[in-house]
Design a protein around this motif. Structure first.
Motif, PDB file in Angstrom:
ATOM      1  N   MET A 108       0.720  -1.246  -0.002  1.00 53.11           N
ATOM      2  CA  MET A 108      -0.047   0.155   0.147  1.00 53.11           C
ATOM      3  C   MET A 108       0.814   1.240  -0.117  1.00 53.11           C
ATOM      4  O   MET A 108       1.654   1.497   0.677  1.00 53.11           O
ATOM      5  CB  MET A 108      -0.979  -0.060   1.333  1.00 53.11           C
ATOM      6  CG  MET A 108      -2.050   0.839   1.150  1.00 53.11           C
ATOM      7  SD  MET A 108      -3.159   1.084   2.345  1.00 53.11           S
ATOM      8  CE  MET A 108      -3.460  -0.423   2.898  1.00 53.11           C
ATOM      9  N   THR A 109       0.538   2.088  -0.728  1.00 52.92           N
ATOM     10  CA  THR A 109       1.362   3.625  -0.875  1.00 52.92           C
ATOM     11  C   THR A 109       0.968   4.459   0.303  1.00 52.92           C
ATOM     12  O   THR A 109      -0.032   4.221   0.785  1.00 52.92           O
ATOM     13  CB  THR A 109       1.258   4.120  -2.509  1.00 52.92           C
ATOM     14  OG1 THR A 109      -0.011   4.442  -2.572  1.00 52.92           O
ATOM     15  CG2 THR A 109       1.434   2.950  -3.456  1.00 52.92           C
ATOM     16  N   GLY A 110       1.546   5.325   0.245  1.00 55.05           N
ATOM     17  CA  GLY A 110       1.457   6.600   1.205  1.00 55.05           C
ATOM     18  C   GLY A 110       0.089   7.194   0.950  1.00 55.05           C
ATOM     19  O   GLY A 110      -0.596   7.700   1.626  1.00 55.05           O
ATOM     20  N   VAL A 111      -0.131   7.563  -0.421  1.00 59.00           N
ATOM     21  CA  VAL A 111      -1.240   8.010  -0.895  1.00 59.00           C
ATOM     22  C   VAL A 111      -2.326   7.376  -0.373  1.00 59.00           C
ATOM     23  O   VAL A 111      -3.445   7.832  -0.019  1.00 59.00           O
ATOM     24  CB  VAL A 111      -1.320   8.239  -2.482  1.00 59.00           C
ATOM     25  CG1 VAL A 111      -2.467   8.731  -2.975  1.00 59.00           C
ATOM     26  CG2 VAL A 111      -0.059   9.245  -2.860  1.00 59.00           C
ATOM     27  N   GLN A 112      -2.440   6.005  -0.463  1.00 62.04           N
ATOM     28  CA  GLN A 112      -3.518   5.236  -0.411  1.00 62.04           C
ATOM     29  C   GLN A 112      -3.706   5.355   1.367  1.00 62.04           C
ATOM     30  O   GLN A 112      -4.940   5.188   1.719  1.00 62.04           O
ATOM     31  CB  GLN A 112      -3.336   3.880  -0.585  1.00 62.04           C
ATOM     32  CG  GLN A 112      -3.521   3.439  -2.149  1.00 62.04           C
ATOM     33  CD  GLN A 112      -3.002   2.070  -2.595  1.00 62.04           C
ATOM     34  OE1 GLN A 112      -2.405   1.392  -1.907  1.00 62.04           O
ATOM     35  NE2 GLN A 112      -3.861   1.803  -3.576  1.00 62.04           N
ATOM     36  N   ILE A 113      -2.696   5.400   2.032  1.00 60.23           N
ATOM     37  CA  ILE A 113      -2.833   5.114   3.362  1.00 60.23           C
ATOM     38  C   ILE A 113      -3.706   6.641   3.862  1.00 60.23           C
ATOM     39  O   ILE A 113      -4.417   6.617   4.703  1.00 60.23           O
ATOM     40  CB  ILE A 113      -1.499   5.024   4.104  1.00 60.23           C
ATOM     41  CG1 ILE A 113      -0.943   3.642   3.845  1.00 60.23           C
ATOM     42  CG2 ILE A 113      -1.617   5.505   5.773  1.00 60.23           C
ATOM     43  CD1 ILE A 113       0.500   3.629   4.301  1.00 60.23           C
TER      44      ILE A 113
END
Length: 173
Positions: free
Chosen positions: A1-6
């Motif tokens: 999971m990427t930072g944008v999704q988090i």
């Protein structure tokens, strides 16, 4: 999971939790405060999507206008600290069925389309162009809905004042 999704999931969870608290709390003033937090979360989502103008409008109109109007109305009715009565069982069942039906409808509609994440900056509309179209009287202008909403807010304020005055005179007698 990427930072944008988090970041998206954190903002979405905040919005969902505060919205759920707004509709489940038994105190009306707390419901208004939870609604305020939910609307601020939506503005945060707009800021996160780089749509600063819409985020600013969200804060000014909804957080600064609508929620303040709701809180003002609550204080006018002189029942800000009282607990709301427990809803009937039939109302609870209907509410749960409506929520399940709504989630089912949304899931069906979303699953029919293959949504892909956007690449790059999608919104490239100039703020001046938004303002011109918002106050335009041409075919795609929004001046009429803008004025209708202002009249609706005025009617809501007058209605709240009338309700508050009636309850005040009824308790005085």
């Amino acid at each position: 999971m990427t930072g944008v999704q988090i970041i998206f999931y954190i903002i979405a969870a905040f919005i969902l939790v505060t919205a759920l608290l707004a509709v489940t709390t038994r105190r009306i003033f707390r419901a208004a405060i939870w609604l305020l937090f939910s609307l601020v979360g939506i503005a945060g989502l707009f800021f996160w999507m780089d749509v600063e103008f819409i985020a600013a409008v969200q804060i000014v109109v909804y957080v600064g206008g609508i929620v303040v109007l709701i809180i003002f109305s609550i204080f006018l009715t002189q029942q800000s600290g009282s607990e709301m009565k427990q809803p009937k069982l039939s109302s609870k069942i209907f509410s749960v069925l409506a929520a399940v039906f709504g989630f089912g409808l949304f899931y069906t509609l979303i699953s029919q389309y293959n949504f892909q994440p956007a690449t790059g900056k999608v919104f490239s509309v100039d703020v001046g162009e938004i303002g011109t179209q918002l106050l335009s009287t041409t075919k795609h202008g929004f001046i009429l809905p803008f004025e209708v909403v202002s009249i609706l807010l005025l009617a809501a304020m007058i209605g709240c004042i009338v309700i508050a005055m009636k309850s005040k005179t009824a308790t005085d007698e």
